[in-house]
Design a protein around this motif. Structure first.
Motif, PDB file in Angstrom:
ATOM      1  N   THR A 136     -34.412  83.876-102.076  1.00 56.10           N
ATOM      2  CA  THR A 136     -34.268  83.706-100.632  1.00 56.10           C
ATOM      3  C   THR A 136     -32.908  83.097-100.305  1.00 56.10           C
ATOM      4  N   VAL A 163     -30.065  84.495 -97.784  1.00 56.31           N
ATOM      5  CA  VAL A 163     -29.449  83.642 -96.757  1.00 56.31           C
ATOM      6  C   VAL A 163     -27.928  83.623 -96.935  1.00 56.31           C
ATOM      7  N   ILE A 193     -28.815  79.413 -87.302  1.00 57.17           N
ATOM      8  CA  ILE A 193     -30.225  79.084 -87.568  1.00 57.17           C
ATOM      9  C   ILE A 193     -31.083  80.344 -87.474  1.00 57.17           C
ATOM     10  N   ALA A 194     -30.828  81.155 -86.443  1.00 53.47           N
ATOM     11  CA  ALA A 194     -31.597  82.395 -86.275  1.00 53.47           C
ATOM     12  C   ALA A 194     -31.378  83.335 -87.462  1.00 53.47           C
ATOM     13  N   VAL A 239     -35.072  84.472 -94.237  1.00 49.70           N
ATOM     14  CA  VAL A 239     -36.285  83.989 -94.904  1.00 49.70           C
ATOM     15  C   VAL A 239     -37.440  84.958 -94.656  1.00 49.70           C
ATOM     16  N   LEU A 240     -37.592  85.386 -93.419  1.00 50.50           N
ATOM     17  CA  LEU A 240     -38.659  86.343 -93.098  1.00 50.50           C
ATOM     18  C   LEU A 240     -38.447  87.666 -93.832  1.00 50.50           C
ATOM     19  N   VAL A 259     -33.388  81.976 -90.451  1.00 50.76           N
ATOM     20  CA  VAL A 259     -34.824  82.246 -90.272  1.00 50.76           C
ATOM     21  C   VAL A 259     -35.107  83.721 -90.519  1.00 50.76           C
TER      22      VAL A 259
END
Length: 368
Positions: free
Chosen positions: A23, A27, A305-306, A312-313, A309
């Protein structure tokens, strides 16, 4: 079943570590374009690249065997490493040719595919390294020394494979030393170890943030790739000491990472069985975003941040069973027609992926 008929015991620590590490790969690739305009993205990116691929190599080394390969192991190198590499490289070649930005050259891996070739090289040389008295010291010497040779490049991923070789060998040695088992079964003094790990990462982020302009000026991120010669990086005779320091930092923060990884079963544990799917497929999802100016134009903290996230999804989705079922022919091909005597283990999903991840519930047809 293990030898002697005893069932193998899953170790959640490794599944958790695999999923978190892969992950972090997603990222890192997701925010790469944003760091051109954002120090926040740069700090996160450098913090991740300080240890995430070394940690991945350590995990792979931990589950590698140093004995000369038998027929089954040789078949797995073909089906789990070489065939997925050529399938994915062919797809990437077509994509780049359609864009007019590439050429047909299967000896130079595209984007994430270098790690597959590195694993193949590691498997090839580990039995020889295991014969030596100080294999880890030799691996470090090779990593530091290869940077002085500009003619060792990305062809067949040689430069990067030799660059991260010490971490793979360290993982293999860790299993022999039993240090991980001591941590797994430790019942006391966990708080101080995790406190130290948190303090180390806090110190790393602080140093990266305070000297962000310096890291940009010296292109530190390229040093963390372990894939270019010192001359290409603008280094001098002392550059080997820089790589040695980076290796030491990577080991330190890999250790801190493993200390912070949950040791018990969590919501992400089963996802750790699909890390190769995440690793090989996420680049196709991120590629359109990276090739456009969207991420570069949206590099404020809320957008960073978006992006994190979303990455990660994406990792969660790609590690899921439905995705693995659909893309299994690409990531884990089972071409029985390719072999003179097809081994029985080539039916269905692989029990063990190239990083050593063992999967639950994989059924095999066994001849009567």
């Amino acid at each position: 079943m293990a030898a002697g008929g005893r069932p193998r015991v899953r170790v959640p620590l490794w599944d958790n570590a695999r999923f978190i590490a892969v992950t972090l790969v997603v990222v890192g690739h997701g925010i790469q374009r944003q760091m051109a305009e954002s120090d926040v993205a740069l700090v996160i990116y450098l913090a991740i690249y300080t240890f995430h691929m070394p940690a991945f190599a350590i995990i792979s080394g931990y589950f590698s065997k140093s004995a000369p390969p038998g027929e089954r192991q040789m078949v797995k190198v073909i089906t789990d490493i070489l065939l997925p590499y050529f399938i994915m490289e062919t797809i990437w070649t077509v994509v780049k040719l359609l864009q007019g930005t590439g050429e047909v050259n299967p000896t130079t891996p595209s984007w994430t595919l270098w790690f597959l070739l590195a694993l193949g090289i590691f498997r090839l040389i580990l039995p020889y390294l295991a014969l030596l008295k100080w294999p880890l010291l030799l691996a470090i010497a090779v990593s530091v020394g290869v940077g002085y040779f500009a003619n060792v490049d990305n062809t067949l991923s040689l430069s990067r494979a030799f660059g991260i070789l010490p971490f793979f060998v360290l993982g293999w040695r860790l299993r022999e030393w039993g240090l991980v088992d001591r941590w797994r079964f430790a019942t006391t003094s966990l708080w101080w170890a995790r406190s130290v790990a948190i303090a180390l990462f806090a110190a790393l982020i602080t140093v990266l943030a305070v000297y962000a302009d310096l890291w940009r000026a010296i292109d530190l991120r390229f040093w963390l790739f372990y894939d270019e010669s010192y001359s290409d990086l603008g280094g001098q005779w002392w550059s080997g000491f820089v790589r040695l320091a980076l290796i030491a930092l990577a080991v330190l923060f890999s250790a801190a990472f493993f200390v912070l990884v949950p040791r018990s079963t969590t919501a992400i544990t089963k996802l750790g069985q699909g890390t190769m799917y995440v690793y090989l497929l996420h680049s196709f999802v991120l590629y359109p975003l990276r090739e456009s100016t969207f991420l570069r134009d949206h590099s404020s903290v809320p957008w960073i941040i978006a992006t994190i996230v979303g990455c990660v999804l994406l990792s969660v989705v790609l590690a899921s069973k439905p995705v693995r079922r659909v893309f299994r022919p690409l990531v884990e091909p089972r071409p029985t027609w390719l072999f003179r005597s097809p081994p029985s283990h080539l039916s269905g999903e692989s029990r063990i992926d190239p990083t050593g991840s063992r999967r639950d519930g994989v059924q095999r047809h066994r001849p009567e």
